[in-house]
Design a protein around this motif. Structure first.
Motif, PDB file in Angstrom:
ATOM      1  N   TYR A 286       0.845  -1.185   0.000  1.00  0.00           N
ATOM      2  CA  TYR A 286       0.000   0.000   0.000  1.00  0.00           C
ATOM      3  C   TYR A 286       0.885   1.242   0.000  1.00  0.00           C
ATOM      4  CZ  TYR A 286      -3.330   3.506   1.574  1.00  0.00           C
ATOM      5  OH  TYR A 286      -4.101   4.631   1.677  1.00  0.00           O
ATOM      6  N   ILE A 287       0.690   2.101  -0.969  1.00  0.00           N
ATOM      7  CA  ILE A 287       1.456   3.342  -1.072  1.00  0.00           C
ATOM      8  C   ILE A 287       0.607   4.468  -0.503  1.00  0.00           C
ATOM      9  CG2 ILE A 287       2.586   4.961  -2.646  1.00  0.00           C
ATOM     10  CD1 ILE A 287       3.965   2.219  -2.452  1.00  0.00           C
ATOM     11  N   GLU A 288       1.080   5.050   0.594  1.00  0.00           N
ATOM     12  CA  GLU A 288       0.323   6.132   1.218  1.00  0.00           C
ATOM     13  C   GLU A 288       0.964   7.468   0.877  1.00  0.00           C
ATOM     14  OE1 GLU A 288       1.391   7.760   4.321  1.00  0.00           O
ATOM     15  OE2 GLU A 288       3.289   6.784   4.235  1.00  0.00           O
ATOM     16  N   THR A 289       0.341   8.528   1.315  1.00  0.00           N
ATOM     17  CA  THR A 289       0.711   9.875   0.911  1.00  0.00           C
ATOM     18  C   THR A 289       2.166  10.224   1.216  1.00  0.00           C
ATOM     19  OG1 THR A 289      -1.564  10.507   1.379  1.00  0.00           O
ATOM     20  CG2 THR A 289      -0.018  12.291   1.031  1.00  0.00           C
ATOM     21  N   THR A 290       2.689   9.765   2.329  1.00  0.00           N
ATOM     22  CA  THR A 290       4.061  10.104   2.701  1.00  0.00           C
ATOM     23  C   THR A 290       5.057   9.600   1.664  1.00  0.00           C
ATOM     24  OG1 THR A 290       3.441   9.979   5.021  1.00  0.00           O
ATOM     25  CG2 THR A 290       5.792   9.952   4.535  1.00  0.00           C
ATOM     26  N   VAL A 291       4.844   8.414   1.153  1.00  0.00           N
ATOM     27  CA  VAL A 291       5.744   7.859   0.132  1.00  0.00           C
ATOM     28  C   VAL A 291       5.763   8.773  -1.081  1.00  0.00           C
ATOM     29  CG1 VAL A 291       6.140   5.920  -1.435  1.00  0.00           C
ATOM     30  CG2 VAL A 291       5.431   5.492   0.928  1.00  0.00           C
ATOM     31  N   LEU A 292       4.593   9.149  -1.547  1.00  0.00           N
ATOM     32  CA  LEU A 292       4.515  10.037  -2.708  1.00  0.00           C
ATOM     33  C   LEU A 292       5.119  11.399  -2.406  1.00  0.00           C
ATOM     34  CD1 LEU A 292       0.934   9.056  -3.864  1.00  0.00           C
ATOM     35  CD2 LEU A 292       3.134   8.191  -4.697  1.00  0.00           C
TER      36      LEU A 292
ATOM     37  N   SER B  96      -5.199   4.272  -2.073  1.00  0.00           N
ATOM     38  CA  SER B  96      -6.629   4.502  -1.866  1.00  0.00           C
ATOM     39  C   SER B  96      -7.088   5.757  -2.601  1.00  0.00           C
ATOM     40  CB  SER B  96      -6.923   4.657  -0.375  1.00  0.00           C
ATOM     41  OG  SER B  96      -6.357   5.864   0.093  1.00  0.00           O
ATOM     42  N   GLN B  97      -8.374   5.891  -2.735  1.00  0.00           N
ATOM     43  CA  GLN B  97      -8.951   7.092  -3.326  1.00  0.00           C
ATOM     44  C   GLN B  97      -8.606   8.316  -2.479  1.00  0.00           C
ATOM     45  OE1 GLN B  97      -9.608   5.974  -6.615  1.00  0.00           O
ATOM     46  NE2 GLN B  97     -10.890   7.769  -6.353  1.00  0.00           N
ATOM     47  N   ALA B  98      -8.514   8.152  -1.175  1.00  0.00           N
ATOM     48  CA  ALA B  98      -8.159   9.261  -0.293  1.00  0.00           C
ATOM     49  C   ALA B  98      -6.754   9.782  -0.608  1.00  0.00           C
ATOM     50  CB  ALA B  98      -8.248   8.837   1.167  1.00  0.00           C
ATOM     51  N   VAL B  99      -5.828   8.892  -0.862  1.00  0.00           N
ATOM     52  CA  VAL B  99      -4.461   9.294  -1.208  1.00  0.00           C
ATOM     53  C   VAL B  99      -4.454   9.992  -2.561  1.00  0.00           C
ATOM     54  CG1 VAL B  99      -2.158   8.429  -1.817  1.00  0.00           C
ATOM     55  CG2 VAL B  99      -3.323   7.552   0.204  1.00  0.00           C
ATOM     56  N   ILE B 100      -5.166   9.452  -3.510  1.00  0.00           N
ATOM     57  CA  ILE B 100      -5.236  10.071  -4.834  1.00  0.00           C
ATOM     58  C   ILE B 100      -5.822  11.479  -4.738  1.00  0.00           C
ATOM     59  CG2 ILE B 100      -6.320   9.917  -7.112  1.00  0.00           C
ATOM     60  CD1 ILE B 100      -6.086   6.804  -6.724  1.00  0.00           C
ATOM     61  N   LYS B 101      -6.877  11.617  -3.976  1.00  0.00           N
ATOM     62  CA  LYS B 101      -7.503  12.928  -3.798  1.00  0.00           C
ATOM     63  C   LYS B 101      -6.534  13.903  -3.127  1.00  0.00           C
ATOM     64  CE  LYS B 101     -11.451  15.269  -1.757  1.00  0.00           C
ATOM     65  NZ  LYS B 101     -12.633  15.149  -0.915  1.00  0.00           N
ATOM     66  N   GLU B 102      -5.890  13.451  -2.066  1.00  0.00           N
ATOM     67  CA  GLU B 102      -4.977  14.317  -1.322  1.00  0.00           C
ATOM     68  C   GLU B 102      -3.806  14.767  -2.184  1.00  0.00           C
ATOM     69  OE1 GLU B 102      -2.472  14.349   2.875  1.00  0.00           O
ATOM     70  OE2 GLU B 102      -3.605  12.579   2.316  1.00  0.00           O
TER      71      GLU B 102
END
Length: 64
Positions: free
Chosen positions: A6-12, A48-54
């Protein structure tokens, strides 16, 4: 079959970050970029869609 990660916002965030003079942040950027270049192909990545949105709310040029 490869494992999933799972790739979360911090990674990006670290992948797109500008260089930092703070040693811990600079190290996290470097480690994340190295993993992304050398290891990501070993895994099935998802987010997740939340990460994409953020992430889409940030700088458009960097986000692309």
């Amino acid at each position: 079959m490869s494992e999933t990660v799972y790739i979360e916002t911090t990674v990006l965030g670290y992948l797109t970050a500008r260089p930092s003079r703070y040693i811990v942040v600079a190290a996290n950027i470097e480690i994340t970029r190295e993993w992304w270049e050398t290891r990501r192909s070993y895994f099935q990545l998802y987010s997740s869609q939340a990460v994409i949105k953020e992430t889409s709310q940030g700088d458009a040029a960097i986000a692309s």
